[in-house]
Design an enzyme around this catalytic site. Structure first.
Site: not given
Length: 199
Positions: A58-60, A62
């Site tokens: 999960l992106d930083k 997000s």
């Protein structure tokens, strides 16, 4: 031509006797890994277990649900797109979507790395009990925002953000709410719980 010697396969790690599944609500700004640079905030700041690994990323920038497990086979089933595990997101976007934009998301978007698979998407009110983001989402007084519930079964890099941008709805905030049968279900940012694996 002489027979080529067969390459030895490295032995698979045995599956754990007691498989573990941890559900974490990853806060904004946290790396979805256990290591990083000295000033990075990582999963080790929230998850006390030393033997679990993320099933997907999960992106930083997000937020939301991450699954961590000590079972490599289970980890692959959760993360590998070939198993078509649905991932559902709450997406705050800039603008009010019209039917043409929603249809474009449902039919698949032509991104620079190929056509996305059709998504399941519909508009929603702001999710009940949603925590405030730190830092807050930037607001433009002249441009309204809205919320989408969007589900996909693949995992291209920053896919949801690129899909909404492609149809003219830039993502302001992205929260993963569900992976397969597993839901955030009341977890606040940084909180985690264990559940029994179901595959």
């Amino acid at each position: 031509m002489p027979n080529q010697p067969r390459r030895k396969r490295s032995p698979r790690r045995p599956r754990p006797v007691n498989p573990k599944l941890v559900l974490l609500n990853k806060p904004y700004g946290v790396l979805s890994q256990f290591s990083g640079e000295p000033n990075d905030v990582t999963l080790k700041d929230f998850v006390p277990h030393s033997n679990v690994y993320p099933a997907g990323r999960l992106d930083k920038d997000s937020e939301g649900l991450m699954l961590l497990t000590n079972d490599g086979v289970y980890q692959a089933r959760l993360a590998n797109p070939k198993y078509k595990v649905a991932k559902t997101y709450w997406v705050q976007v800039e603008g009010i979507p019209d039917e043409a934009q929603l249809a474009a998301l449902r039919n698949g978007c032509e991104l620079n790395d190929g056509l996305t698979k059709p998504a399941h998407v519909f508009t929603i009110d702001e999710p009940t009990g949603l925590w405030p983001r730190n830092p807050p989402v930037r607001e433009r007084k002249t441009v309204p925002d809205s919320w989408l519930c969007l589900s996909i079964t693949e995992g291209k890099n920053r896919q949801v953000r690129r899909m909404t941008a492609h149809v003219g709805l830039p993502t302001l905030r992205l929260i993963r709410a569900q992976i397969g049968p597993f839901k955030l279900a009341g977890l606040q940012p940084g909180e985690w719980r264990e559940e029994p694996p179901v595959w």
